[in-house]
Design a protein around this motif. Structure first.
Motif, PDB file in Angstrom:
ATOM      1  N   ILE A 504       0.791  -1.157   0.136  1.00 17.23           N
ATOM      2  CA  ILE A 504      -0.017  -0.083  -0.092  1.00 17.23           C
ATOM      3  C   ILE A 504       0.958   1.026   0.005  1.00 17.23           C
ATOM      4  O   ILE A 504       1.769   1.407   1.014  1.00 17.23           O
ATOM      5  CB  ILE A 504      -0.755   0.110   1.247  1.00 17.23           C
ATOM      6  N   PHE A 505       0.871   2.125  -1.062  1.00 13.18           N
ATOM      7  CA  PHE A 505       1.441   3.304  -1.167  1.00 13.18           C
ATOM      8  C   PHE A 505       0.675   4.515  -0.892  1.00 13.18           C
ATOM      9  O   PHE A 505      -0.327   4.744  -1.521  1.00 13.18           O
ATOM     10  CB  PHE A 505       2.259   3.479  -2.674  1.00 13.18           C
ATOM     11  N   ASP A 506       0.692   5.156   0.510  1.00 15.87           N
ATOM     12  CA  ASP A 506      -0.325   6.085   0.652  1.00 15.87           C
ATOM     13  C   ASP A 506       0.466   7.459   0.434  1.00 15.87           C
ATOM     14  O   ASP A 506       0.939   8.188   0.924  1.00 15.87           O
ATOM     15  CB  ASP A 506      -0.677   6.068   2.335  1.00 15.87           C
ATOM     16  N   GLU A 507      -0.027   8.107  -0.674  1.00 17.62           N
ATOM     17  CA  GLU A 507       0.652   9.225  -1.205  1.00 17.62           C
ATOM     18  C   GLU A 507       2.107   9.329  -0.930  1.00 17.62           C
ATOM     19  O   GLU A 507       2.470  10.418  -0.462  1.00 17.62           O
ATOM     20  CB  GLU A 507      -0.391  10.342  -0.557  1.00 17.62           C
ATOM     21  N   ASP A 530       5.620  -7.899  -9.432  1.00 19.58           N
ATOM     22  CA  ASP A 530       4.798  -8.959  -8.761  1.00 19.58           C
ATOM     23  C   ASP A 530       4.455  -9.034  -7.397  1.00 19.58           C
ATOM     24  O   ASP A 530       4.246 -10.088  -6.970  1.00 19.58           O
ATOM     25  CB  ASP A 530       5.852 -10.199  -9.015  1.00 19.58           C
ATOM     26  N   ARG A 531       3.872  -7.969  -7.140  1.00 24.71           N
ATOM     27  CA  ARG A 531       3.049  -7.765  -5.802  1.00 24.71           C
ATOM     28  C   ARG A 531       1.645  -7.081  -5.957  1.00 24.71           C
ATOM     29  O   ARG A 531       1.533  -6.242  -7.184  1.00 24.71           O
ATOM     30  CB  ARG A 531       3.711  -6.945  -4.745  1.00 24.71           C
ATOM     31  N   THR A 532       0.784  -7.600  -5.276  1.00 28.87           N
ATOM     32  CA  THR A 532      -0.480  -6.800  -5.434  1.00 28.87           C
ATOM     33  C   THR A 532      -0.241  -5.395  -4.761  1.00 28.87           C
ATOM     34  O   THR A 532      -0.028  -5.307  -3.611  1.00 28.87           O
ATOM     35  CB  THR A 532      -1.621  -7.540  -4.488  1.00 28.87           C
ATOM     36  N   THR A 533      -0.628  -4.411  -5.420  1.00 29.01           N
ATOM     37  CA  THR A 533      -0.300  -3.058  -5.071  1.00 29.01           C
ATOM     38  C   THR A 533      -1.506  -2.148  -5.007  1.00 29.01           C
ATOM     39  O   THR A 533      -2.017  -1.811  -6.019  1.00 29.01           O
ATOM     40  CB  THR A 533       1.004  -2.540  -5.765  1.00 29.01           C
ATOM     41  N   PHE A 534      -1.694  -1.307  -4.039  1.00 28.57           N
ATOM     42  CA  PHE A 534      -2.797  -0.178  -3.944  1.00 28.57           C
ATOM     43  C   PHE A 534      -1.629   0.900  -3.836  1.00 28.57           C
ATOM     44  O   PHE A 534      -0.939   1.177  -2.950  1.00 28.57           O
ATOM     45  CB  PHE A 534      -3.612  -0.489  -2.956  1.00 28.57           C
ATOM     46  N   VAL A 535      -2.096   2.067  -4.597  1.00 31.30           N
ATOM     47  CA  VAL A 535      -1.280   3.156  -4.867  1.00 31.30           C
ATOM     48  C   VAL A 535      -2.364   4.565  -4.529  1.00 31.30           C
ATOM     49  O   VAL A 535      -3.373   4.513  -5.616  1.00 31.30           O
ATOM     50  CB  VAL A 535      -0.601   3.730  -6.099  1.00 31.30           C
ATOM     51  N   ILE A 536      -2.427   5.120  -3.503  1.00 32.59           N
ATOM     52  CA  ILE A 536      -3.215   6.302  -3.180  1.00 32.59           C
ATOM     53  C   ILE A 536      -2.598   7.516  -3.917  1.00 32.59           C
ATOM     54  O   ILE A 536      -1.445   8.001  -3.361  1.00 32.59           O
ATOM     55  CB  ILE A 536      -3.516   6.570  -1.666  1.00 32.59           C
ATOM     56  N   ALA A 537      -3.135   8.025  -4.788  1.00 30.69           N
ATOM     57  CA  ALA A 537      -2.480   9.046  -5.699  1.00 30.69           C
ATOM     58  C   ALA A 537      -2.795  10.468  -5.216  1.00 30.69           C
ATOM     59  O   ALA A 537      -4.325  10.462  -5.116  1.00 30.69           O
ATOM     60  CB  ALA A 537      -2.538   8.863  -7.116  1.00 30.69           C
ATOM     61  N   HIS A 538      -1.915  11.235  -4.896  1.00 26.95           N
ATOM     62  CA  HIS A 538      -2.264  12.885  -4.612  1.00 26.95           C
ATOM     63  C   HIS A 538      -1.991  13.428  -6.161  1.00 26.95           C
ATOM     64  O   HIS A 538      -3.093  14.517  -6.241  1.00 26.95           O
ATOM     65  CB  HIS A 538      -1.441  13.441  -3.612  1.00 26.95           C
ATOM     66  N   ARG A 539      -1.115  13.358  -6.756  1.00 27.00           N
ATOM     67  CA  ARG A 539      -0.654  13.817  -8.024  1.00 27.00           C
ATOM     68  C   ARG A 539      -1.041  12.899  -8.943  1.00 27.00           C
ATOM     69  O   ARG A 539      -0.422  11.778  -9.219  1.00 27.00           O
ATOM     70  CB  ARG A 539       0.668  14.317  -8.064  1.00 27.00           C
ATOM     71  N   LEU A 540      -1.880  13.051 -10.058  1.00 27.53           N
ATOM     72  CA  LEU A 540      -2.259  12.106 -10.999  1.00 27.53           C
ATOM     73  C   LEU A 540      -1.118  11.528 -12.065  1.00 27.53           C
ATOM     74  O   LEU A 540      -1.045  10.477 -12.580  1.00 27.53           O
ATOM     75  CB  LEU A 540      -3.361  12.502 -11.956  1.00 27.53           C
ATOM     76  N   SER A 541      -0.187  12.783 -12.150  1.00 26.04           N
ATOM     77  CA  SER A 541       0.938  12.527 -13.039  1.00 26.04           C
ATOM     78  C   SER A 541       1.722  11.065 -12.337  1.00 26.04           C
ATOM     79  O   SER A 541       2.483  10.487 -13.235  1.00 26.04           O
ATOM     80  CB  SER A 541       1.927  13.480 -13.002  1.00 26.04           C
ATOM     81  N   THR A 542       1.505  10.650 -11.194  1.00 25.24           N
ATOM     82  CA  THR A 542       2.504   9.485 -11.028  1.00 25.24           C
ATOM     83  C   THR A 542       1.796   8.152 -11.133  1.00 25.24           C
ATOM     84  O   THR A 542       2.388   7.056 -10.941  1.00 25.24           O
ATOM     85  CB  THR A 542       2.452   9.686  -9.362  1.00 25.24           C
ATOM     86  N   ILE A 543       0.625   8.090 -11.454  1.00 23.29           N
ATOM     87  CA  ILE A 543      -0.199   6.969 -11.801  1.00 23.29           C
ATOM     88  C   ILE A 543      -0.761   6.652 -13.474  1.00 23.29           C
ATOM     89  O   ILE A 543      -1.663   6.092 -13.491  1.00 23.29           O
ATOM     90  CB  ILE A 543      -1.266   6.563 -10.820  1.00 23.29           C
ATOM     91  N   ARG A 544      -0.323   7.641 -14.123  1.00 25.36           N
ATOM     92  CA  ARG A 544      -0.735   7.637 -15.596  1.00 25.36           C
ATOM     93  C   ARG A 544      -0.386   6.299 -16.157  1.00 25.36           C
ATOM     94  O   ARG A 544      -1.217   5.943 -17.031  1.00 25.36           O
ATOM     95  CB  ARG A 544       0.014   8.795 -16.441  1.00 25.36           C
ATOM     96  N   ASN A 545       0.666   5.697 -15.823  1.00 24.81           N
ATOM     97  CA  ASN A 545       0.882   4.466 -16.458  1.00 24.81           C
ATOM     98  C   ASN A 545       0.256   3.225 -15.640  1.00 24.81           C
ATOM     99  O   ASN A 545       0.446   1.978 -16.331  1.00 24.81           O
ATOM    100  CB  ASN A 545       2.186   4.070 -16.618  1.00 24.81           C
ATOM    101  N   ALA A 546      -0.652   3.290 -14.686  1.00 24.78           N
ATOM    102  CA  ALA A 546      -1.196   2.363 -13.982  1.00 24.78           C
ATOM    103  C   ALA A 546      -2.250   1.520 -15.021  1.00 24.78           C
ATOM    104  O   ALA A 546      -2.829   2.239 -15.731  1.00 24.78           O
ATOM    105  CB  ALA A 546      -2.086   2.956 -12.882  1.00 24.78           C
ATOM    106  N   LYS A 547      -2.321   0.316 -14.992  1.00 24.51           N
ATOM    107  CA  LYS A 547      -3.204  -0.586 -15.786  1.00 24.51           C
ATOM    108  C   LYS A 547      -4.608  -0.150 -15.179  1.00 24.51           C
ATOM    109  O   LYS A 547      -5.629  -0.655 -16.047  1.00 24.51           O
ATOM    110  CB  LYS A 547      -2.695  -1.813 -16.050  1.00 24.51           C
ATOM    111  N   ARG A 548      -4.750  -0.179 -13.837  1.00 20.23           N
ATOM    112  CA  ARG A 548      -6.228   0.173 -13.583  1.00 20.23           C
ATOM    113  C   ARG A 548      -6.158   1.190 -12.284  1.00 20.23           C
ATOM    114  O   ARG A 548      -5.334   1.198 -11.348  1.00 20.23           O
ATOM    115  CB  ARG A 548      -6.498  -1.252 -12.847  1.00 20.23           C
ATOM    116  N   ILE A 549      -7.072   2.272 -12.849  1.00 22.05           N
ATOM    117  CA  ILE A 549      -7.404   3.435 -12.008  1.00 22.05           C
ATOM    118  C   ILE A 549      -8.715   3.145 -11.620  1.00 22.05           C
ATOM    119  O   ILE A 549      -9.625   3.262 -12.275  1.00 22.05           O
ATOM    120  CB  ILE A 549      -7.037   4.506 -12.659  1.00 22.05           C
TER     121      ILE A 549
END
Length: 581
Positions: A504-507, A530-549
């Motif tokens: 879990i990445f919390d901002e 290779d891990r199940t990952t939850f990302v809490i994003a404050h800046r959308l620029s950091t998760i643009r490459n995420a396959k699932r938002i």
């Protein structure tokens, strides 16, 4: 009410049980020491009444024997006092140690919901000042009562036997002295309470000012801080002034009553000497026993305050211990060694305690497979952090269920569940100590080589080696000697060392500058592989490459897809992007 108090006293007395040998030895030596104090004046009276009437040679021999006996009694008194002071205090320290372990262990069991409504300072006072008051009561209370009662009653009955009229006169002054002491003790207690409040205010102000010293200096507000502090300091002096006025009245009055007992003994004794109803030796005996009258009064008055402080401290201790953890292992909870990392939310709802009408999450359904990288976005208050906090059971769902590899997480032992999850937060907490110790916190039994490998994986090794003592460098309280990016990389190194299947990445990068964010982002992406990952994003620029938002709103998951898919929908996500988040 009386029955309830009796039960509490029984519970409190139970802490003596592991040290009952020490407790009874302490009482024995207290009695022995008090008895010695009563015997010595009687020996003086015997010398003056009997020995001086003997023939010179016989008298000298008897004086030497009595003198040797007195020296022996002094040795006994010395040993008794030493035992009471050292071993008695150690017994108090052992009991305080046991109670501190008990309450600290209880703190570890309580959930985030408890800490959300508590002040750290109040919790610290339970484990420091309250326990000190309790241990002082448990150590000094019984011995002070026994010593005082033996000395006071022993001296009174001995003096009754010597001259009952003089004994009654002296005891009447003692009763007045006790009444005076109780009145002033009550006033001093009130003043001391005000003192503690003023000291707490000053300490809080000092802590606040020093914790924010960088802000103070950056705004050049040192003078303003001094003015604020001066006001608090003046209130403290005013409170002290009242305290010292009462103290002056108390101590001067006690000294006056002590002298008054001597005066009463001398004047009444002089009258009885003149009419031949009192011997000079008996008058000397009275004067020697005066201290045995006054000292117990002071001790008993002090005990009343000690009992109030210790008993109220124990009340607060029991109040804290009675708070049951709201999140516990189920009786049939299962152990897991290593989870795959499949997470499923089934009709999950949640509200914080006390907010029964307002749900933070409402009927959320979500499936996340092993190895998926899921980004959570949404406006502040949408429930992103809350949703992730439910996975390690920092809070329990109020409706529905969360499953890990098909098992309801409430049926998994919490220790095993949380071992499967690594969390990297925006506000990194580093403990006072070395870099090595802080990274090793992720897995306390890890070797130095494993710690270094984790640091390299987190892109932290190079800056660590540039530190004065590399991995043995002390980083100060909360890592004050490190930059934000460096602290974040140490946090990531901890997660690498823990090696959990769920992250879990919390901002985690929201407070960093662009360069630090780039380095930390690389570390996070490497860690997430290779891990199940939850990302809490404050800046959308950091998760643009995420396959699932996932886009969270107050109504739950409003949108789901990739960056491009969500932009094409021109909905909530697109609005967030246009707002520059």
């Amino acid at each position: 009410m009386k029955q309830k108090k009796t039960n509490k006293l029984k519970l409190l007395a139970g802490y003596y049980k592991p040290y009952k040998g020490l407790f009874f030895a302490d009482l024995f030596f207290a009695i022995l020491g008090a008895a010695v104090t009563l015997v010595i004046p009687l020996l003086v009276r015997y010398i003056m009444n009997v020995v001086v009437e003997m023939p010179a040679d016989q008298a000298r021999a008897m004086i030497l024997k009595i003198g040797a006996g007195m020296v022996f009694l002094v040795v006994i008194q010395f040993g008794s006092r030493y035992f009471i002071t050292y071993f008695g205090h150690m017994m108090g320290a052992y009991i305080e140690h046991d109670m501190r372990n008990e309450i600290f262990g209880h703190y570890q069991k309580l959930s985030f919901g408890f800490y959300d409504n508590q002040k750290v300072g109040h919790l610290l006072s339970r484990i420091t000042s309250d326990l000190f008051d309790i241990s002082e009561l448990l150590h000094h209370g019984p011995e002070d009562i026994i010593i005082s009662v033996i000395k006071l009653l022993g001296a009174f009955f001995i003096l009754l036997n010597v001259n009952w009229k003089m004994a009654c006169i002296c005891f009447a002054v003692v009763i007045l002295m006790l009444a005076y002491a109780l009145i002033y003790n009550k006033r001093m207690k009130s003043a001391f309470k005000e003192n503690r409040a003023r000291i707490a205010d000053i300490n809080s102000q000092i802590e606040d000012s020093l914790a924010g010293i960088r802000v103070v200096k950056s705004f050049g507000n040192e003078k303003r801080e001094m003015e604020k502090f001066a006001k608090g300091n003046e209130r403290f002096v005013a409170a002290k002034s009242l305290t010292y006025r009462y103290m002056a009245g108390y101590h001067s009055g006690m000294d006056a009553f002590t002298t008054l007992i001597t005066v009463a003994a001398l004047i009444s004794g002089a009258f009885y000497l003149t009419n031949g109803s009192l011997l000079a030796a008996d008058l000397v005996t009275f004067l020697l026993y005066i201290n045995n009258f006054t000292e117990p009064v002071t001790k008993l008055v002090n005990f009343t305050e000690q009992f109030q402080n210790g008993y109220s401290g124990y009340d607060r201790f029991l109040e804290m211990m009675s708070i049951a953890p709201d999140i516990e292992d189920a009786p049939d909870a299962v152990s897991i060694d290593h989870a795959q990392g499949n997470i499923e939310f089934k009709d999950v709802s949640f509200h914080y305690a006390g907010d029964s009408q307002e749900e933070v999450l409402s009927h959320v359904n979500l499936k996340v497979k092993h190895g998926d990288y899921v980004a959570l976005v949404g406006s502040s208050g949408a429930g992103k952090t809350t949703l992730c906090s439910l996975i390690p059971r920092f809070y329990d769902v109020t409706g529905g269920a969360i499953y890990l590899d098909g098992t309801d997480i409430r049926n998994i032992k919490m220790k095993d569940l949380r071992r499967q999850i690594g969390i990297v937060q925006q506000d990194v907490y580093l403990f006072a100590g070395t870099i090595m110790e802080n990274i090793r916190y992720g897995r306390p039994k890890a070797t130095d080589e494993e710690v270094i490998r984790a640091a390299k994986a987190a892109n932290a090794h190079d800056f660590i080696m540039a530190m004065p003592q590399d991995y043995d460098t002390d980083i100060g309280q909360r890592g004050v000697k490190l930059s934000g990016g460096q602290k974040q990389r140490l946090s990531i190194a901890r997660a690498f060392l823990k090696n959990p299947p769920i992250l879990i990445f919390d901002e985690a990068t929201s407070a960093l500058d662009n360069e630090s964010e780039r380095v930390v982002q690389e570390s996070l992406e490497l860690l997430a592989k290779d891990r199940t990952t939850f990302v809490i994003a404050h800046r959308l620029s950091t998760i643009r490459n995420a396959k699932r938002i996932l886009v969270l709103t107050e109504d739950g998951i409003a949108e789901e897809g990739t960056h491009q898919e969500l932009l094409a929908k021109n909905g909530v996500y697109a609005a967030l992007c246009q707002a520059g988040l």
